[in-house]
Design an enzyme around this catalytic site. Structure first.
Site, mmCIF file in Angstrom:
data_model
loop_
_atom_site.group_PDB
_atom_site.id
_atom_site.type_symbol
_atom_site.label_atom_id
_atom_site.label_comp_id
_atom_site.label_asym_id
_atom_site.label_seq_id
_atom_site.Cartn_x
_atom_site.Cartn_y
_atom_site.Cartn_z
ATOM 1 N N MET A 1 0.834 -1.185 0.000
ATOM 2 C CA MET A 1 0.000 0.000 0.000
ATOM 3 C C MET A 1 0.874 1.242 0.000
ATOM 4 O O MET A 1 1.627 1.455 -0.925
ATOM 5 C CB MET A 1 -0.952 -0.016 1.185
ATOM 6 C CG MET A 1 -2.074 -1.028 1.026
ATOM 7 S SD MET A 1 -3.350 -0.850 2.267
ATOM 8 C CE MET A 1 -4.420 -2.193 1.776
ATOM 9 N N CYS A 2 0.852 2.052 1.057
ATOM 10 C CA CYS A 2 1.545 3.341 1.051
ATOM 11 C C CYS A 2 2.544 3.410 2.195
ATOM 12 O O CYS A 2 2.641 2.512 3.029
ATOM 13 C CB CYS A 2 0.529 4.476 1.186
ATOM 14 S SG CYS A 2 -0.807 4.426 -0.023
ATOM 15 N N ARG A 3 3.277 4.490 2.219
ATOM 16 C CA ARG A 3 4.150 4.819 3.343
ATOM 17 C C ARG A 3 3.989 6.314 3.609
ATOM 18 O O ARG A 3 3.856 7.113 2.668
ATOM 19 C CB ARG A 3 5.619 4.514 3.020
ATOM 20 C CG ARG A 3 5.936 3.026 2.894
ATOM 21 C CD ARG A 3 5.805 2.333 4.239
ATOM 22 N NE ARG A 3 6.129 0.932 4.169
ATOM 23 C CZ ARG A 3 5.249 -0.038 3.954
ATOM 24 N NH1 ARG A 3 3.987 0.276 3.712
ATOM 25 N NH2 ARG A 3 5.626 -1.291 3.947
#
Length: 380
Positions: free
Chosen positions: A1-3
């Site tokens: 997903m994201c950071r």
């Protein structure tokens, strides 16, 4: 997903010292996620964004730069970062779950002085989106320009804030206050859980993932609220770490930054999905299903006490769900922490060379079981 990454300091820090220069900077994490175990999506290359607050005479709204380019391939970021500094910075690299590759889907999102970003997903989103949207006042419904569940969650937060009697469009000189933001965040998460729980049975959700990973970050330019949350009593949330000290400096080796702790002050606070360094004593893992607050350079951590709260300090949570999303594994650089029914003190796993017990105590955090309006918490 994201950071994502949050910086809050007593003095401005050059953007590149966080975003591009460290050996495991947020830019590096866009193509080299050490905590990603789901190799089906090995990079966070679906755009990025950086938001920062300027000096007061330029206004209370943050400046936000977003791009659909991968962070590692944006020459403008390399040009801007060394020439920009701020006391409060949000940075985010994106791997899409909802929404197309477009700038209006890149975090952070903003409304006047408020800034928001998210790592995770809202469970059963295709069935939650309509009732969530229908619950919003028209102005917040119309404020959504992209297609991400993250931006809709921000609209829900703004709507919740207004229903708490606070105008999100106002710009108080000292911000809305940590209690107001934290209370609205708790209620936003509760509403998301209620929407997921209310999905009609006739949709036959046997193959639909209804667990939500809600690592949110919001700030009004003064206080910062960050959550590490999963709507499960047995699963671990997406990874989240924090570090605090007197200065964030580069060592003798280029790119090797470290958190200095010369005294008990927390002049620098960092919160990140992944540590920017791999020195174990520099980072603490935020416990699952808690809210971290940064106010006046002090860090508070409180449990989110709902149906997914587990007061048993020895309870183990499975990381399988977050791993399946590519969001967590054992960190190479963070001490893991647990929370108890009354309180738990978490101390860094190892001390700096020469760090006294007194200084070691200063990097501890207490998770307090208190009401949202209680001000006298134990803190870092």
């Amino acid at each position: 997903m994201c950071r994502f990454l949050v910086f809050k300091g007593t003095h401005p820090l050059i953007l590149s010292k966080l975003v591009t220069e460290p050996s495991h900077s947020i830019l590096t994490q866009s193509y080299d996620c050490r905590l990603r175990t789901d190799m089906r999506r090995p990079v966070n290359g679906d755009g990025f964004g950086v938001g920062w607050y300027t000096e007061a005479h330029l206004g209370s709204h943050p400046c936000i730069f977003t791009s659909t380019l991968p962070a590692w391939n944006c020459v403008n970021l390399e040009r801007i970062a060394p020439k920009t500094c701020s006391r409060l910075i949000f940075a985010h690299v994106r791997a899409t779950t909802e929404g197309s590759l477009a700038e209006n889907n890149c975090h952070p999102f903003q409304h006047n002085s408020l800034m928001w970003m998210h790592n995770g997903n809202i469970g059963g989103w295709n069935y939650v989106k309509r009732p969530l949207a229908d619950s919003l006042d028209d102005k917040w419904y119309l404020s959504v320009h992209g297609g991400t569940d993250s931006e809709w969650a921000f609209a829900l937060f703004l709507d919740t804030l207004e229903k708490e009697g606070v105008d999100p469009s106002s710009e108080p000189a000292r911000g809305f206050g940590q209690n107001v933001l934290r209370r609205a965040m708790r209620k936003t998460i509760a509403k998301i859980n209620a929407f997921v729980k209310a999905i009609p049975a006739h949709h036959n959700l046997g193959d639909v993932e209804t667990r939500s990973l809600l690592n949110f970050a919001v700030t009004d330019g003064h206080s910062v609220i960050v959550t590490r949350y999963v709507s499960s009593k047995t699963d671990a949330a997406a990874s989240l770490y924090y570090s605090s000290g007197t200065d964030w400096v580069e060592g003798k080796t280029k790119g090797q930054f470290k958190m200095e702790r010369r005294d008990k002050a927390s002049d620098v606070v960092l919160v990140a999905s992944e540590p920017l360094t791999f020195e174990r004593h520099n980072w603490l893992s935020v416990p699952t299903n808690t809210i971290l607050t940064i106010c006046n350079q002090t860090v508070f951590v409180r449990p989110i006490k709902d149906e997914f709260y587990d007061p048993d300090p020895s309870a183990e949570r499975s990381s399988n769900f977050a791993k399946a999303q590519g969001l967590v594994t054992k960190a190479p650089g963070g001490a893991q922490s647990k929370q108890s029914a009354s309180s738990v003190v978490v101390v860094a796993a190892a001390a700096d060379a020469g760090m006294t017990p007194k200084l070691r105590k200063s990097v501890a955090v207490r998770v307090e079981e208190q009401s949202d309006d209680t001000e006298n918490e134990a803190a870092v």
